[in-house]
Design a protein around this motif. Structure first.
Motif, PDB file in Angstrom:
ATOM      1  N   ASN A   1      34.509  40.695  30.893  1.00 19.30           N
ATOM      2  CA  ASN A   1      33.186  41.324  30.984  1.00 19.30           C
ATOM      3  C   ASN A   1      32.280  40.628  31.997  1.00 19.30           C
ATOM      4  OD1 ASN A   1      33.784  43.224  29.024  1.00 19.30           O
ATOM      5  ND2 ASN A   1      32.894  42.038  27.353  1.00 19.30           N
ATOM      6  N   GLY A   2      32.211  39.296  31.893  1.00 20.15           N
ATOM      7  CA  GLY A   2      31.329  38.547  32.789  1.00 20.15           C
ATOM      8  C   GLY A   2      31.764  38.645  34.232  1.00 20.15           C
ATOM      9  N   ARG A   3      33.066  38.517  34.471  1.00 23.71           N
ATOM     10  CA  ARG A   3      33.583  38.605  35.842  1.00 23.71           C
ATOM     11  C   ARG A   3      33.364  39.996  36.425  1.00 23.71           C
ATOM     12  NH1 ARG A   3      39.494  37.119  35.246  1.00 23.71           N
ATOM     13  NH2 ARG A   3      39.101  37.326  33.016  1.00 23.71           N
ATOM     14  N   TRP A   4      33.494  41.019  35.576  1.00 24.00           N
ATOM     15  CA  TRP A   4      33.254  42.389  36.032  1.00 24.00           C
ATOM     16  C   TRP A   4      31.798  42.562  36.469  1.00 24.00           C
ATOM     17  CZ3 TRP A   4      29.954  46.265  34.455  1.00 24.00           C
ATOM     18  CH2 TRP A   4      30.225  47.556  34.937  1.00 24.00           C
ATOM     19  N   ALA A   5      30.873  42.000  35.688  1.00 21.96           N
ATOM     20  CA  ALA A   5      29.460  42.121  36.016  1.00 21.96           C
ATOM     21  C   ALA A   5      29.138  41.420  37.338  1.00 21.96           C
ATOM     22  CB  ALA A   5      28.618  41.526  34.890  1.00 21.96           C
ATOM     23  N   ILE A   6      29.653  40.206  37.501  1.00 20.12           N
ATOM     24  CA  ILE A   6      29.410  39.458  38.735  1.00 20.12           C
ATOM     25  C   ILE A   6      30.010  40.186  39.936  1.00 20.12           C
ATOM     26  CG2 ILE A   6      29.971  37.308  39.948  1.00 20.12           C
ATOM     27  CD1 ILE A   6      29.856  35.922  37.178  1.00 20.12           C
ATOM     28  N   LYS A   7      31.210  40.746  39.740  1.00 21.60           N
ATOM     29  CA  LYS A   7      31.876  41.513  40.790  1.00 21.60           C
ATOM     30  C   LYS A   7      31.034  42.706  41.221  1.00 21.60           C
ATOM     31  CE  LYS A   7      36.144  44.168  41.557  1.00 21.60           C
ATOM     32  NZ  LYS A   7      37.419  44.621  40.906  1.00 21.60           N
ATOM     33  N   ASN A   8      30.261  43.256  40.290  1.00 17.87           N
ATOM     34  CA  ASN A   8      29.426  44.420  40.560  1.00 17.87           C
ATOM     35  C   ASN A   8      27.955  44.047  40.765  1.00 17.87           C
ATOM     36  OD1 ASN A   8      31.092  47.126  40.126  1.00 17.87           O
ATOM     37  ND2 ASN A   8      31.846  45.625  38.637  1.00 17.87           N
ATOM     38  N   ASN A   9      27.725  42.768  41.085  1.00 18.29           N
ATOM     39  CA  ASN A   9      26.380  42.277  41.398  1.00 18.29           C
ATOM     40  C   ASN A   9      25.384  42.509  40.264  1.00 18.29           C
ATOM     41  OD1 ASN A   9      27.089  41.450  44.107  1.00 18.29           O
ATOM     42  ND2 ASN A   9      27.077  43.615  44.664  1.00 18.29           N
TER      43      ASN A   9
ATOM     44  N   LYS B   1      28.647  46.993  28.876  1.00 18.52           N
ATOM     45  CA  LYS B   1      29.679  47.940  29.316  1.00 18.52           C
ATOM     46  C   LYS B   1      30.948  47.761  28.484  1.00 18.52           C
ATOM     47  CE  LYS B   1      31.632  50.930  32.117  1.00 18.52           C
ATOM     48  NZ  LYS B   1      31.248  52.360  32.110  1.00 18.52           N
ATOM     49  N   GLY B   2      31.254  46.532  28.131  1.00 17.04           N
ATOM     50  CA  GLY B   2      32.442  46.253  27.339  1.00 17.04           C
ATOM     51  C   GLY B   2      32.403  46.906  25.968  1.00 17.04           C
TER      52      GLY B   2
ATOM     53  N   LYS C   1      45.798  42.722  34.730  1.00 18.20           N
ATOM     54  CA  LYS C   1      44.730  42.117  35.521  1.00 18.20           C
ATOM     55  C   LYS C   1      43.432  42.918  35.438  1.00 18.20           C
ATOM     56  CE  LYS C   1      47.804  39.860  38.855  1.00 18.20           C
ATOM     57  NZ  LYS C   1      48.187  39.739  40.282  1.00 18.20           N
ATOM     58  N   THR C   2      43.506  44.107  34.887  1.00  8.95           N
ATOM     59  CA  THR C   2      42.317  44.953  34.763  1.00  8.95           C
ATOM     60  C   THR C   2      41.253  44.259  33.918  1.00  8.95           C
ATOM     61  OG1 THR C   2      43.661  46.961  34.896  1.00  8.95           O
ATOM     62  CG2 THR C   2      41.459  47.189  33.954  1.00  8.95           C
ATOM     63  N   LEU C   3      40.035  44.172  34.413  1.00  9.27           N
ATOM     64  CA  LEU C   3      38.937  43.591  33.648  1.00  9.27           C
ATOM     65  C   LEU C   3      38.537  44.568  32.541  1.00  9.27           C
ATOM     66  CD1 LEU C   3      36.826  42.192  36.634  1.00  9.27           C
ATOM     67  CD2 LEU C   3      38.472  40.953  35.213  1.00  9.27           C
ATOM     68  N   TRP C   4      38.116  44.043  31.407  1.00  9.26           N
ATOM     69  CA  TRP C   4      37.890  44.893  30.237  1.00  9.26           C
ATOM     70  C   TRP C   4      36.988  46.103  30.507  1.00  9.26           C
ATOM     71  CZ3 TRP C   4      40.048  46.500  26.154  1.00  9.26           C
ATOM     72  CH2 TRP C   4      39.327  47.135  25.139  1.00  9.26           C
ATOM     73  N   PRO C   5      35.876  45.983  31.215  1.00 16.43           N
ATOM     74  CA  PRO C   5      35.037  47.169  31.438  1.00 16.43           C
ATOM     75  C   PRO C   5      35.734  48.257  32.259  1.00 16.43           C
ATOM     76  CG  PRO C   5      33.740  45.179  31.735  1.00 16.43           C
ATOM     77  CD  PRO C   5      35.186  44.748  31.650  1.00 16.43           C
ATOM     78  N   ASP C   6      36.816  47.926  32.924  1.00 21.06           N
ATOM     79  CA  ASP C   6      37.578  48.916  33.694  1.00 21.06           C
ATOM     80  C   ASP C   6      38.801  49.425  32.937  1.00 21.06           C
ATOM     81  OD1 ASP C   6      35.935  48.972  35.965  1.00 21.06           O
ATOM     82  OD2 ASP C   6      36.939  47.229  36.844  1.00 21.06           O
TER      83      ASP C   6
END
Length: 231
Positions: free
Chosen positions: A17-25, A34-35, A201-206
């Motif tokens: 979740n956190g990595r997804w958010a950072i990836k999406n600024n 989102k998770g 490798k898919t991040l949870w929100p995806d």
């Protein structure tokens, strides 16, 4: 889904979740929000596939190491989700159980968990288990201590299994971990002895319906012999 060998119990380590958010600024908390939406979808997909039990690794004992503000946001997110969705949960026949040291949580969250568990206890359509303030090592230690208090000098596998947090729940057939890490991270250590593992490798929100379906297709190809020889 007749072509699938559907597991009775699926456990999911919802990572990224956190990595997804950072990836999406965005801030990390946006990723957690989102998770929760994805978790809600996965519950519906699990019911559609024919899964009976779904355990979601929601908050581990190790997660207390995170920033206080993030922890408080997560707890408030859980409380708000149940407040807004309780009626729908009941109408859909979902039984909710909690796995972990619930009594050590903040009072507002602890009270919410106990209320939800009590209200939904007679539902029979689907079993949702939230691992909250959970650690696999701690569960094993707690089981051993309970057996010691019984006065037993030798401990059997049966003793252990009846003293786990949720002894009535079948062991997970399949454990899915998102986010790219390839480890269990203290999740259902005893119960996962013969679980099939699926890492993505898919991040949870995806995490999507297609990704879940791919995990079940992969599981369907596995031969589960539990130590025996294929006949």
């Amino acid at each position: 889904m007749n072509f699938l060998k559907v597991p009775k119990h699926v456990g999911i380590i919802m990572d990224g979740n956190g990595r997804w958010a950072i990836k999406n600024n965005r801030e990390r908390n946006y990723g957690h929000k989102k998770g929760v939406e994805v978790a809600e979808n996965v519950i519906e997909w699990s019911k559609e596939f024919g899964v009976d039990y779904l355990t979601l690794y929601t908050f581990s004992q190790e997660n207390w190491k995170r920033p206080k503000e993030e922890i408080e946001f997560l707890f408030e997110l859980i409380i708000r989700y149940f407040e807004e969705n309780l009626n729908r949960i009941i109408e859909n026949g979902v039984k909710i159980s909690f796995l972990g040291k619930i009594d050590d949580l903040p009072k507002s969250l602890k009270d919410t968990c106990k209320e939800i568990q009590n209200i939904s206890k007679n539902n029979k359509e689907f079993n949702l288990i939230l691992a909250l303030n959970y650690g696999g090592k701690q569960e094993i230690v707690d089981a051993v201590n309970k057996i010691i208090k019984e006065g037993k000098e030798e401990i059997t596998i049966e003793d252990m299994e009846r003293n786990l947090y949720l002894p009535h729940v079948p062991n997970p057939d399949l454990i899915i971990r998102t986010g790219g890490e390839v480890r269990l991270s203290n999740f259902l250590l005893w119960e996962s002895a013969y679980s099939e593992l699926y890492f993505t490798k898919t991040l949870w929100p995806d995490f999507s319906y297609e990704e879940y379906l791919n995990a079940l297709k992969d599981y369907s190809k596995r031969e589960r012999r539990f130590g025996a020889i294929k006949q």
